[in-house]
Design a protein around this motif. Structure first.
Motif: not given
Length: 744
Positions: A715-735
């Motif tokens: 994934f990318w951690l990108t700085s693009i503006g407050a309206q799209f702010g997020a500090h989390s990402v989902d990680f699925t253990f497919e196995s």
């Protein structure tokens, strides 16, 4: 921001969003990408690969017509979609795969960068519609219709020409045709090729070739063959697909035989095992290697041109030898003697910087050459030498503290054909991890106008230890005038700039080091050459004591250093030995630090409170990478000459853990977060029921998550503006699939 009063700044607010990396497509001419998958029109959640297009014979024609109009599909499935040129094209403007969330309008691919490639709006649109992890916004079909705008096409397969029947890295047989082929299955169009061959200043143009349709090779006719020496080849042609190609390369060929006789120090035949390396003095990368294991004391080299040949040898008992020869004429047989010098007893005289002249150095028996010239002498140091003099090459080889004296050792050919050499053997100090030699080459062959000729003087600098019991456990430079560009020399003096050679020492603390230095007049006694030694530096191991080069570090930390030998200390007397610390971040801001605090209890040398790590935003990017150079002297007489790379961030990232099917993961596992472009990684353990792990000190960029079962997410951690702010990402253990009533 145009002014920085200090290195530390208030950390700017970093507003980030997490975006999935779009499914990349790879195109290989004549085949389909087996890993690429695309979504179906009637079911965006179903993904298929290129084979699906032709899996049903009755439906294949309709499927190809329907899905190959998607640029990414045509690119990845180039064979099935008949896209041999690997074109990565966006859909035409009459196709509108994007629905703007704010207005509901349907727009074409060109809308994504309508404001310009560098516009912040373009970045936001691509992040939202190409890469968003919200399937209601980006369902995969946008990237498939707009592969160029969404950057999902890997680079088109390159087509490169190469010499197919000769080896540019070895000595080739004279009298052979020269054949060419292309990479990635491309072929050269007949009657499109032209070739220029240059050997020793003479050029011929070739336009007639023989074409081997079976092998797809283009070869010169029997009258145009490899000749004695270095041949520069310049090929221009077209492929059958219409691409223009150009190849600029060189090959070395010859017909002479050279017998290399290995001799012991006393002149007897050397009967131990040895590896002999011969390299062209015109192209140092052209080499031949022969092992002597039968005790005969010689090896035979073939296909050698009548140009300067540099021979080096390494014995199984840590012996080394160097020599040079020029075969008298093409097709001749020559021989050369190489004396295998043994490892000497160490000198107890501390004189690696020539402050005591040549005391403690092993010198040749005959110190006087022709006309009373000295073969070895102590000369006043000149720092500003080489082409351009005070140009951009100086900083990389800044002098070590131990070399801050006014004298150099000069080894000179002194009007005598053959080689002059010296050596120095010494015990390394406690805590020394590396030995460096600072050297430069000078030759009057350049000022005499013989650059590029067969009168090609050479030099060598070799570092080995008493533990160097294998063929490769040494550091060396062995090169001739023609190995370099003429622009590497000051043409008025024949001088080159200072360079460094370095050997990392074995972990044992009782190593003995020997440095061998030599220079040779090749084929005659005219136009002398010299090699200068500024000093031998013993580098004390140092490390960042309050931060970790392999991890993510936080802001507000001073830069602190300690020595690996805790019984040693930094010399802090600025008059006796000034400490040099250079810090540069990836925003381009650099600072030389000359004020330090010293904690004697911890043995730490630290910058002052206002010189700390920061991620201050300067309008162009975040300053997250620090390149650090530290030079100092220690109380035991060693040098600190260390470079560090440090990664700094201020973002806290929460990784939400799920199992296949969507349930929160509540078991025990670890999660590794790595920045694949720069290298740092961090590991967090999940041994509770929270369903998440938290990483700190992260900065914008590409990342990869991985668990112990090998599940991965990029994934990318990108700085693009407050309206799209997020500090989390989902990680699925497919196995992991949990069934029954017990959960995970």
């Amino acid at each position: 921001m145009t002014h920085r009063a200090a290195f530390a700044f208030t950390v700017a607010a970093i507003i980030l969003m997490i975006v999935n990396i779009a499914s990349a497509a790879t195109c290989t001419r004549g085949s389909d990408d087996p890993n690429y998958k695309f979504s179906l029109d009637y079911d965006a959640s179903t993904e298929v690969n290129c084979n699906w297009l032709t899996k049903n014979v009755k439906k294949s024609s309709g499927r190809i017509d329907k899905y190959c109009v998607r640029g990414a599909v045509a690119y990845a499935c180039s064979k099935t979609c008949d896209n041999p040129a690997c074109t990565c094209a966006d859909a035409a403007d009459d196709i509108k795969p994007i629905t703007v969330t704010a207005t509901g309008n349907e727009v074409s691919c060109s809308w994504l960068d309508r404001k310009g490639q560098n516009s912040p709006r373009t970045s936001r649109r691509k992040a939202m519609y190409c890469n968003s992890n919200d399937p209601t916004i980006a369902d995969g079909r946008i990237t498939q219709h707009c592969p160029s705008k969404c950057d999902v096409c890997n680079a088109s397969p390159s087509v490169e020409a190469y010499v197919s029947n000769l080896d540019p890295s070895n000595f080739n047989e004279a009298g052979l045709s020269i054949c060419f082929d292309l990479t990635n299955g491309f072929t050269i169009a007949q009657d499109s090729a032209s070739l220029v061959i240059t050997n020793d200043g003479d050029s011929i143009s070739v336009t007639a070739f023989e074409y081997n349709t079976l092998l797809g090779q283009l070869c010169t006719e029997p009258g145009v063959v490899t000749t004695d020496g270095k041949m520069d080849l310049e090929l221009r042609a077209d492929t059958t697909s219409g691409q223009s190609i150009e190849l600029l390369t060189s090959v070395v060929a010859g017909s002479s035989t050279v017998t290399v006789n290995l001799l012991a120090d006393n002149g007897d035949v050397f009967t131990g095992i040895a590896r002999v390396s011969a390299q062209s003095a015109d192209i140092g990368s052209v080499q031949a290697v022969a092992d002597m294991t039968d005790g005969s004391g010689y090896v035979v080299l073939t296909n050698i041109p009548s140009r300067t040949l540099i021979v080096s040898a390494k014995g199984g008992g840590n012996e080394v030898g160097f020599a040079g020869v020029v075969p008298s004429s093409p097709g001749s047989s020559s021989s050369i003697d190489v004396f295998m010098t043994t490892f000497k007893a160490p000198s107890d005289i501390a004189n690696n910087n020539f402050s005591q002249g040549t005391v403690g150095w092993m010198l040749p028996n005959d110190l006087i050459g022709a006309g009373g010239l000295e073969k070895v002498s102590i000369e006043a140091h000149e720092e500003d030498v080489g082409p351009g003099k005070s140009g951009g090459r100086r900083h990389r080889h800044r002098r070590a503290q131990s070399s801050l004296n006014d004298y150099d050792l000069m080894v000179n050919t002194a009007g005598v054909e053959g080689q002059t050499s010296v050596s120095r053997t010494f015990n390394v100090g406690d805590g020394v991890t590396e030995v460096k030699v600072r050297y430069r080459f000078q030759t009057n062959e350049v000022t005499g106008g013989y650059y590029g000729s067969k009168w090609n003087d050479f030099f060598f600098v070799n570092i080995r230890t008493d533990k160097s019991d294998s063929f490769d456990s040494q550091a060396r430079v062995i090169a001739a005038m023609n190995d370099f560009q003429l622009t590497d020399f000051d043409e008025s003096t024949g001088e080159m700039a200072w360079e460094e050679l370095s050997l990392v020492l074995p972990t044992t603390s009782d190593a003995i080091v020997q440095v061998d230095v030599g220079v040779a007049n090749v084929n005659d006694e005219l136009y002398d050459s010299s090699v200068y030694i500024d000093s031998i530096t013993q580098v004390a191991g140092a490390y960042l004591s309050n931060m970790d080069e392999k991890r993510f570090n936080g802001v507000g930390n001073r830069f602190c250093f300690s020595l690996q030998n805790h019984g040693d200390n930094f010399v802090r007397d600025s008059a006796q030995s000034p400490i040099y610390l250079f810090i540069e971040d990836n925003s381009g801001f650099a600072k030389i630090v000359d004020e330090f605090d010293y904690d004697s209890a911890l043995g730490q040398l630290c910058t002052a409170d206002d010189i700390v790590t920061s991620t201050d935003y300067n309008g162009y990017g975040f300053a997250n990478v620090y390149n650090i150079e530290l030079k100092a002297k220690t109380t035991s007489g060693n040098d600190v000459d260390s470079n560090f790379e440090l990664y700094v961030g201020s973002v806290t990232l929460t990784v939400n853990l799920f199992i296949r099917g969507g349930s929160v993961y509540t078991g025990d596992d670890y999660v590794i977060l790595c920045h694949p472009d720069t290298g740092p990684c961090a590991t967090e353990y999940h041994n509770n029921s929270s369903g998440n792990v938290v990483f700190t000190n992260i900065f914008p960029g590409s990342y990869k998550l991985r668990n112990k079962n090998g599940d991965e997410k990029a994934f990318w951690l990108t700085s693009i503006g407050a309206q799209f702010g997020a500090h989390s990402v989902d990680f699925t253990f497919e196995s992991i699939v949990c069934v029954g009533i017990f959960g995970c």
